[in-house]
Write an enzyme that holds these catalytic residues in place. Structure first.
Site, PDB file in Angstrom:
ATOM      1  N   LYS A   1       0.840  -1.206   0.000  1.00 46.36           N
ATOM      2  CA  LYS A   1       0.000   0.000   0.000  1.00 46.36           C
ATOM      3  C   LYS A   1       0.868   1.246   0.000  1.00 46.36           C
ATOM      4  O   LYS A   1       0.614   2.204  -0.737  1.00 46.36           O
ATOM      5  CB  LYS A   1      -0.959  -0.029   1.207  1.00 46.36           C
ATOM      6  CG  LYS A   1      -2.062  -1.071   1.031  1.00 46.36           C
ATOM      7  CD  LYS A   1      -2.772  -1.430   2.319  1.00 46.36           C
ATOM      8  CE  LYS A   1      -3.742  -2.593   2.065  1.00 46.36           C
ATOM      9  NZ  LYS A   1      -4.337  -3.143   3.283  1.00 46.36           N
TER      10      LYS A   1
ATOM     11  N   GLN B   1      -4.108  -1.928   9.810  1.00 50.42           N
ATOM     12  CA  GLN B   1      -4.119  -3.235   9.160  1.00 50.42           C
ATOM     13  C   GLN B   1      -4.746  -4.300  10.071  1.00 50.42           C
ATOM     14  O   GLN B   1      -4.348  -4.464  11.214  1.00 50.42           O
ATOM     15  CB  GLN B   1      -2.676  -3.632   8.772  1.00 50.42           C
ATOM     16  CG  GLN B   1      -2.572  -4.905   7.959  1.00 50.42           C
ATOM     17  CD  GLN B   1      -3.246  -4.834   6.593  1.00 50.42           C
ATOM     18  OE1 GLN B   1      -3.134  -3.849   5.876  1.00 50.42           O
ATOM     19  NE2 GLN B   1      -3.970  -5.882   6.220  1.00 50.42           N
TER      20      GLN B   1
ATOM     21  N   ASP C   1     -10.988   3.369   4.799  1.00 49.62           N
ATOM     22  CA  ASP C   1     -11.336   1.961   4.559  1.00 49.62           C
ATOM     23  C   ASP C   1     -12.680   1.591   5.191  1.00 49.62           C
ATOM     24  O   ASP C   1     -13.004   0.411   5.313  1.00 49.62           O
ATOM     25  CB  ASP C   1     -10.211   1.051   5.092  1.00 49.62           C
ATOM     26  CG  ASP C   1     -10.249  -0.349   4.483  1.00 49.62           C
ATOM     27  OD1 ASP C   1     -10.928  -0.535   3.442  1.00 49.62           O
ATOM     28  OD2 ASP C   1      -9.616  -1.251   5.034  1.00 49.62           O
TER      29      ASP C   1
END
Ligand code: NAP
Length: 283
Positions: free
Chosen positions: A55, A99, A122
């Protein structure tokens, strides 16, 4: 001769998303703004470390910034939240990605909910998830959004079709089910306690596999002509569907690698650019 399915090329879809972002990044640069994604990795989960690195690299390749925070495996919830608050306060950071999964001692929900909604690129906060379910999220979860972006890019109709989603995690199965429902699909959501799973999948026009088990979805579960979207990514570059067997029945299928994965990353970049644009217009 056997009919070959259409292979849904995630790299091609991702490249188109990134190409469109270049102009927007250029416009922000004229105003002295570089979109910046902060990634947080807690512990040393090897595949998580790889995802976070991918990423960050993707950001830099597109002329964006990325700042990587790596916390030890022993990190407490309060320590992680303190770091997230620091990033919330930092005007140079536009998006925050924590994450998943985090080590077991951490309250993941509390950590996700500590992310500022304006930086929740996200869609992991409770508010971001709820907005997505209502159909007006700024930033839906990236993998679900990637799955819909691929269907749209290939002009695969969603409305009126029966989508069967295998998996109900808060970052994947649930949000993708809500998004398909919002697009007027008829949605069946399956999970580990579902009985008669194979028969339910056999009813699907669109199958979304989000199970976390290699080659879990079997070829004989796929109705001839169904579309198979494999969100899975397991060790050895293997998805959650048995690709060769499912491809024999499917009309279209995503490969692993090169399917949903690259579009997920491109979607994350897109959301971060949008967050930077919103931050500028709010000034
Ligand atoms: P997760 O949190 O482990 O959730 C897995 C889901 O599968 C759960 O809802 C679970 O049901 C269900 N499940 C497990 N065993 C099952 C069974 N035997 N029958 C039916 N359902 C079953 O996983 P996740 O985070 O959603 O990830 C799913 C997959 O997507 C993984 O392969 C992951 O690597 C991949 N992924 C890919 C991307 C990408 O960018 N491509 C991003 C994120 C994740 P219960 O709820 O009942 O436990």
């Amino acid at each position: 001769m056997e009919k070959q399915p259409l292979i849904l090329d995630g790299n091609r879809v991702a490249d188109r998303i990134k190409e469109r972002l270049k102009t927007r990044i250029g416009r922000l640069a004229e105003r002295g703004i570089v979109p910046c994604l902060a990634t947080i990795l807690v512990g040393d989960h090897p595949s998580s470390a790889t995802y976070v690195k991918m990423k960050g690299n993707a950001c830099r390749r597109l002329g964006m910034e990325s700042t990587a925070v790596h916390l030890p495996q022993s990190t407490a919830t309060e320590e992680l939240i303190a770091k997230i608050r620091e990033l919330n306060e930092n005007p140079q950071v536009h998006g925050i990605l924590l994450q998943h999964p985090v080590p077991p001692q951490i309250d993941e929900r509390a950590a996700f909910d500590a992310i500022d909604i304006g930086k929740d690129v996200d869609g992991v906060t409770t508010l971001g998830f709820a907005r997505n379910a209502f159909g007006f999220a700024h930033y839906p979860s990236c993998t679900p959004a990637a799955i819909l972006a691929m269907l749209d890019d290939y002009r695969i109709p969603i409305e009126g079709r029966h989508a069967v989603v295998v998996g109900r995690s808060p970052i994947l199965g649930k949000p993708v089910s809500a998004m398909l429902l919002n697009r007027n699909a008829t949605v069946t959501v399956c999970h580990s306690r579902t009985t008669g799973l194979a028969d339910l999948v056999r009813l699907a026009d669109i199958v979304v596999a989000a199970v976390g088990k290699p080659k879990f979805v079997q070829g004989e579960w796929i109705k001839p002509g169904a579309v198979v979207m494999d969100a899975g990514y397991n060790e050895g570059n293997v998805g959650d569907v048995d690709y060769e067997a499912c491809a024999r029945n499917a009309s279209a299928i995503t490969p692993v690698p090169g399917g949903v994965g690259p579009v997920t990353i491109a979607t994350l970049l897109k959301h971060t650019v949008e967050a930077a644009e919103r931050a500028v217009s709010a000034d």
